[in-house]
Design a protein around this motif. Structure first.
Motif, PDB file in Angstrom:
ATOM      1  N   MET A  41      39.910  41.696  23.939  1.00  0.00           N
ATOM      2  CA  MET A  41      39.935  41.901  25.376  1.00  0.00           C
ATOM      3  C   MET A  41      40.612  40.726  26.066  1.00  0.00           C
ATOM      4  O   MET A  41      40.038  39.655  26.169  1.00  0.00           O
ATOM      5  N   LEU A  42      41.836  40.943  26.515  1.00  0.00           N
ATOM      6  CA  LEU A  42      42.520  39.932  27.315  1.00  0.00           C
ATOM      7  C   LEU A  42      42.477  40.383  28.761  1.00  0.00           C
ATOM      8  O   LEU A  42      42.554  41.576  29.050  1.00  0.00           O
ATOM      9  N   LYS A  43      42.343  39.420  29.659  1.00  0.00           N
ATOM     10  CA  LYS A  43      42.287  39.733  31.079  1.00  0.00           C
ATOM     11  C   LYS A  43      43.550  39.231  31.762  1.00  0.00           C
ATOM     12  O   LYS A  43      44.180  38.278  31.307  1.00  0.00           O
ATOM     13  N   VAL A  44      43.885  39.868  32.884  1.00  0.00           N
ATOM     14  CA  VAL A  44      44.995  39.404  33.711  1.00  0.00           C
ATOM     15  C   VAL A  44      44.700  37.968  34.126  1.00  0.00           C
ATOM     16  O   VAL A  44      43.576  37.637  34.505  1.00  0.00           O
ATOM     17  N   GLY A  45      45.702  37.108  34.012  1.00  0.00           N
ATOM     18  CA  GLY A  45      45.546  35.713  34.373  1.00  0.00           C
ATOM     19  C   GLY A  45      45.332  34.798  33.172  1.00  0.00           C
ATOM     20  O   GLY A  45      45.508  33.590  33.280  1.00  0.00           O
ATOM     21  N   GLU A  46      44.929  35.360  32.015  1.00  0.00           N
ATOM     22  CA  GLU A  46      44.729  34.545  30.806  1.00  0.00           C
ATOM     23  C   GLU A  46      46.068  33.959  30.371  1.00  0.00           C
ATOM     24  O   GLU A  46      47.115  34.576  30.538  1.00  0.00           O
ATOM     25  N   ILE A  47      46.032  32.782  29.767  1.00  0.00           N
ATOM     26  CA  ILE A  47      47.233  32.139  29.234  1.00  0.00           C
ATOM     27  C   ILE A  47      47.208  32.290  27.711  1.00  0.00           C
ATOM     28  O   ILE A  47      46.180  32.024  27.073  1.00  0.00           O
ATOM     29  N   VAL A  61      49.112  36.530  31.113  1.00  0.00           N
ATOM     30  CA  VAL A  61      48.917  37.979  31.052  1.00  0.00           C
ATOM     31  C   VAL A  61      48.982  38.507  32.481  1.00  0.00           C
ATOM     32  O   VAL A  61      48.226  38.063  33.349  1.00  0.00           O
ATOM     33  N   THR A  62      49.914  39.430  32.740  1.00  0.00           N
ATOM     34  CA  THR A  62      50.083  39.957  34.096  1.00  0.00           C
ATOM     35  C   THR A  62      49.634  41.409  34.229  1.00  0.00           C
ATOM     36  O   THR A  62      49.515  41.925  35.324  1.00  0.00           O
ATOM     37  N   GLY A  74      51.199  43.152  29.424  1.00  0.00           N
ATOM     38  CA  GLY A  74      52.430  42.588  29.954  1.00  0.00           C
ATOM     39  C   GLY A  74      52.228  41.098  30.115  1.00  0.00           C
ATOM     40  O   GLY A  74      51.158  40.656  30.546  1.00  0.00           O
ATOM     41  N   VAL A  75      53.227  40.314  29.727  1.00  0.00           N
ATOM     42  CA  VAL A  75      53.134  38.863  29.850  1.00  0.00           C
ATOM     43  C   VAL A  75      54.369  38.312  30.537  1.00  0.00           C
ATOM     44  O   VAL A  75      55.464  38.871  30.417  1.00  0.00           O
TER      45      VAL A  75
END
Length: 110
Positions: A41-47, A61-62, A74-75
């Motif tokens: 689980m990756l969230k928007v804003g994660e690097i 992560v956008t 999308g990154v």
């Protein structure tokens, strides 16, 4: 631009667990990519760090896919001076540049 390149992605998921995966890109641009096959689980804003061949850069992560596009993210590069993709896999520089339509097309009809 559609491009299936294999990249390594490393980061921390939303639950605090480390992620280290080899995943394919679905498409790429000079400053970003759409990746698929993401487990975790990756969230928007994660690097995350993405490595392609011997090049590595940090990306934010956008966008995270919904149920229909599960596993896709999308990154966008946060190291804008760096492009980790091969020049041969990218479109010509002009293809990434926005060109405004002529003024006559932007105005409404009289």
């Amino acid at each position: 631009m559609l491009a299936k390149l294999h990249v390594r992605i490393a980061g921390i998921d939303a639950t605090g667990r480390p992620i280290l995966l080899m995943v394919p890109t679905r498409n790429i641009s000079r400053q970003g990519a759409l990746l698929q096959g993401i487990q975790g689980m990756l969230k928007v804003g994660e690097i995350v760090a993405i490595t392609y061949k011997t090049s590595k850069a940090r990306f934010r992560v956008t966008w995270v896919g919904d149920a229909e596009r599960a596993g896709q993210i999308g990154v966008q590069s946060i190291e804008t001076e760096k492009c980790i993709w091969d020049a041969t896999t990218l479109p010509p520089m002009a293809a990434d540049m926005y060109v405004a339509p002529p003024a006559t097309e932007r105005k409404g009809s009289p």
